[in-house]
Scaffold this motif. Structure first.
Motif, mmCIF file in Angstrom:
data_model
loop_
_atom_site.group_PDB
_atom_site.id
_atom_site.type_symbol
_atom_site.label_atom_id
_atom_site.label_comp_id
_atom_site.label_asym_id
_atom_site.label_seq_id
_atom_site.Cartn_x
_atom_site.Cartn_y
_atom_site.Cartn_z
ATOM 1 N N SER A 53 0.818 -1.215 0.000
ATOM 2 C CA SER A 53 0.000 0.000 0.000
ATOM 3 C C SER A 53 0.850 1.262 0.000
ATOM 4 O O SER A 53 0.313 2.369 -0.095
ATOM 5 C CB SER A 53 -0.901 0.024 1.246
ATOM 6 O OG SER A 53 -1.861 -1.002 1.194
ATOM 7 N N PHE A 54 2.185 1.095 0.082
ATOM 8 C CA PHE A 54 3.076 2.237 0.243
ATOM 9 C C PHE A 54 4.142 2.252 -0.850
ATOM 10 O O PHE A 54 4.522 1.207 -1.378
ATOM 11 C CB PHE A 54 3.749 2.184 1.615
ATOM 12 C CG PHE A 54 2.783 1.999 2.748
ATOM 13 C CD1 PHE A 54 2.004 3.055 3.185
ATOM 14 C CD2 PHE A 54 2.628 0.758 3.349
ATOM 15 C CE1 PHE A 54 1.097 2.890 4.222
ATOM 16 C CE2 PHE A 54 1.719 0.579 4.387
ATOM 17 C CZ PHE A 54 0.953 1.646 4.822
ATOM 18 N N PRO A 55 4.665 3.432 -1.165
ATOM 19 C CA PRO A 55 5.765 3.495 -2.142
ATOM 20 C C PRO A 55 6.969 2.713 -1.630
ATOM 21 O O PRO A 55 7.299 2.778 -0.438
ATOM 22 C CB PRO A 55 6.074 4.997 -2.216
ATOM 23 C CG PRO A 55 4.834 5.686 -1.724
ATOM 24 C CD PRO A 55 4.243 4.777 -0.704
ATOM 25 N N LYS A 56 7.627 1.991 -2.498
ATOM 26 C CA LYS A 56 8.766 1.164 -2.080
ATOM 27 C C LYS A 56 9.878 1.947 -1.392
ATOM 28 O O LYS A 56 10.441 1.481 -0.398
ATOM 29 C CB LYS A 56 9.329 0.398 -3.288
ATOM 30 C CG LYS A 56 8.496 -0.792 -3.717
ATOM 31 C CD LYS A 56 9.025 -1.424 -4.993
ATOM 32 C CE LYS A 56 10.405 -1.993 -4.815
ATOM 33 N NZ LYS A 56 10.874 -2.711 -6.024
ATOM 34 N N PRO A 57 10.231 3.155 -1.869
ATOM 35 C CA PRO A 57 11.361 3.855 -1.237
ATOM 36 C C PRO A 57 11.006 4.528 0.090
ATOM 37 O O PRO A 57 11.904 5.014 0.783
ATOM 38 C CB PRO A 57 11.748 4.922 -2.269
ATOM 39 C CG PRO A 57 10.959 4.627 -3.506
ATOM 40 C CD PRO A 57 9.766 3.870 -3.065
ATOM 41 N N ALA A 58 9.723 4.595 0.442
ATOM 42 C CA ALA A 58 9.317 5.338 1.630
ATOM 43 C C ALA A 58 9.957 4.733 2.874
ATOM 44 O O ALA A 58 9.786 3.541 3.147
ATOM 45 C CB ALA A 58 7.802 5.329 1.764
ATOM 46 N N PRO A 59 10.710 5.530 3.638
ATOM 47 C CA PRO A 59 11.368 4.977 4.829
ATOM 48 C C PRO A 59 10.341 4.463 5.829
ATOM 49 O O PRO A 59 9.260 5.020 5.976
ATOM 50 C CB PRO A 59 12.144 6.176 5.388
ATOM 51 C CG PRO A 59 11.495 7.382 4.814
ATOM 52 C CD PRO A 59 10.956 6.970 3.481
ATOM 53 N N GLY A 60 10.688 3.383 6.494
ATOM 54 C CA GLY A 60 9.792 2.842 7.509
ATOM 55 C C GLY A 60 8.688 1.987 6.938
ATOM 56 O O GLY A 60 8.637 0.771 7.165
ATOM 57 N N VAL A 61 7.785 2.568 6.172
ATOM 58 C CA VAL A 61 6.650 1.810 5.653
ATOM 59 C C VAL A 61 6.972 1.046 4.371
ATOM 60 O O VAL A 61 6.629 -0.129 4.229
ATOM 61 C CB VAL A 61 5.410 2.717 5.451
ATOM 62 C CG1 VAL A 61 4.858 3.158 6.787
ATOM 63 C CG2 VAL A 61 5.737 3.931 4.589
ATOM 64 N N GLY A 62 7.635 1.712 3.424
ATOM 65 C CA GLY A 62 8.009 1.022 2.183
ATOM 66 C C GLY A 62 9.141 0.047 2.400
ATOM 67 O O GLY A 62 9.115 -1.090 1.902
ATOM 68 N N THR A 63 10.151 0.466 3.161
ATOM 69 C CA THR A 63 11.291 -0.410 3.412
ATOM 70 C C THR A 63 10.915 -1.602 4.280
ATOM 71 O O THR A 63 11.608 -2.615 4.266
ATOM 72 C CB THR A 63 12.436 0.376 4.067
ATOM 73 O OG1 THR A 63 11.963 1.040 5.253
ATOM 74 C CG2 THR A 63 12.987 1.428 3.113
ATOM 75 N N ASN A 64 9.826 -1.503 5.018
ATOM 76 C CA ASN A 64 9.326 -2.645 5.780
ATOM 77 C C ASN A 64 9.009 -3.808 4.842
ATOM 78 O O ASN A 64 9.320 -4.968 5.136
ATOM 79 C CB ASN A 64 8.080 -2.229 6.566
ATOM 80 C CG ASN A 64 7.499 -3.336 7.424
ATOM 81 O OD1 ASN A 64 6.556 -4.014 7.017
ATOM 82 N ND2 ASN A 64 8.039 -3.509 8.619
ATOM 83 N N ALA A 65 8.403 -3.495 3.696
ATOM 84 C CA ALA A 65 8.047 -4.531 2.731
ATOM 85 C C ALA A 65 9.278 -5.123 2.060
ATOM 86 O O ALA A 65 9.403 -6.349 1.914
ATOM 87 C CB ALA A 65 7.102 -3.958 1.673
ATOM 88 N N THR A 66 10.204 -4.262 1.633
ATOM 89 C CA THR A 66 11.387 -4.764 0.933
ATOM 90 C C THR A 66 12.289 -5.558 1.879
ATOM 91 O O THR A 66 12.910 -6.543 1.468
ATOM 92 C CB THR A 66 12.166 -3.614 0.281
ATOM 93 O OG1 THR A 66 12.465 -2.611 1.261
ATOM 94 C CG2 THR A 66 11.348 -2.968 -0.832
#
Length: 353
Positions: A36-49
């Motif tokens: 649900s979040f942009p991949k580069p977004a710290p915290g939320v996007g990086t959680n997925a990657t």
């Protein structure tokens, strides 16, 4: 059911690859995971990657996950729907983005004047919260895993100062979760927008205020370029959990060791992400202050009104949903003790420090 392999290709998914597709006899399982979040977004996007990276490492390469950022594969608020339907085997989101399907999802993310991040995890892990989450989500063909938390968030970025309740009347504000329902009772026009649309809406004047996350992410999204007034804390969102959801058929088909890999990777991400927010918010807040941002407190009458409005919303939610009532029985039983404990220990310490 035999273990199924999901192709990474978005084109294959768009062409209709679902759970009904034939299994491919391979040792390596390839999954596409929308977020649900942009991949580069710290915290939320990086959680997925980071989750995808850990799964591949811990599984010895037996599961390989390709992460798709918000809107790349499915709309930001439709991740759970895509997993439920079997269009993708796994997804990354936050539960309250799918609260229209089950209002109880709010309590698996975070609610106004509710549990802090550490308390929330304690309730999920030992207070029966995870069992309730599993049970409620199973009716939607989903297996949920807690994968992180932002901690206490910012109350919002406002283009004008909030001196009292009258300043909230008619205000257009981006705010998520039941905090939006609480603010509506105070005269605010609460609007839910995906993360990628917040800056443009605030810049264009479509909204007058925006609650997103906190210093780290708010700075990354450039909200300080539009106003220098940030109110803290978010009484509406004292914690906000992230999730990994897996299609129940897909998860059931995994061998036990790979099921354990999914859970272990999610839990490690949870610890890393909370630490990331706690550490990086410090530097981000200092940087924002140096740039002229004012971190302000809501007036006492506004906080009192928020608390009163939340009490109304809470009872409305309880009466409207049997699932919410069941979750609240467990949540409130823990919160009552957690408040007393926190006040006697952490509260006294923080006040003295």
């Amino acid at each position: 059911m035999k273990r199924r392999t999901f192709l990474k290709s978005g084109a294959s998914l768009a062409a209709g690859a679902t759970l009904a597709a034939p299994a491919i006899a391979q040792d390596r399982i390839e999954w596409a995971m929308p977020s649900s979040f942009p991949k580069p977004a710290p915290g939320v996007g990086t959680n997925a990657t980071r989750f995808a990276e850990l799964v591949e490492i811990l599984s010895g390469g037996r599961i390989v996950i390709t992460v798709y950022g918000a809107g790349e594969l499915v709309p930001p608020f439709a991740v759970e729907d895509a997993v439920q339907a079997g269009n993708v085997p796994i997804g990354h989101s936050t539960p309250y983005y799918a609260a229209s399907k089950t209002a109880a999802a709010h309590w698996f993310t975070g609610v106004p004047f509710g549990l802090t991040a550490n308390e929330h995890y304690a309730w999920l892990r030992w207070g029966g919260g995870q069992a309730l989450w599993d049970e409620i989500y199973a009716t939607r063909n989903l297996k949920p895993f807690y994968s992180g938390n932002s901690g206490t968030q910012a109350g919002g970025w406002f283009k004008s100062r909030i001196g009292g309740l009258s300043d909230l009347q008619g205000l257009n504000m981006r705010i998520a979760g039941l905090g939006g329902e609480m603010m509506r009772k105070l005269g605010v026009n609460a609007v839910l927008l995906p993360a990628t649309e917040i800056f443009q809406a605030l810049q264009s004047g479509a909204i007058d205020a925006a609650e997103w996350v906190g210093p780290l992410l708010d700075q990354a999204f450039g909200l300080q370029r539009l106003t220098n007034l940030c109110y803290t804390p978010a009484y509406a969102e004292p914690a906000a959990a992230l999730e990994i959801v897996v299609n129940t058929e897909v998860f059931a088909a995994l061998p036990d060791d790979l099921k354990a890999v999914i859970e272990a990777a999610a839990l490690q991400c949870a610890m890393e992400t909370l630490g990331q927010f706690d550490y990086m918010n410090v530097g981000a807040m200092a940087s924002l202050r140096d740039a002229g941002v004012e971190f302000l407190e809501f007036p006492a009458e506004v906080v009192a009104a928020m608390k009163s409005a939340w009490a109304e919303v809470l009872e409305e939610q309880r009466a409207a949903s049997a699932d919410v009532a069941r979750v609240l029985e467990s949540y409130e039983a823990y919160q009552a003790g957690a408040v007393a404990y926190a006040n006697a220990f952490a509260g006294r310490y923080l006040a003295a420090r």
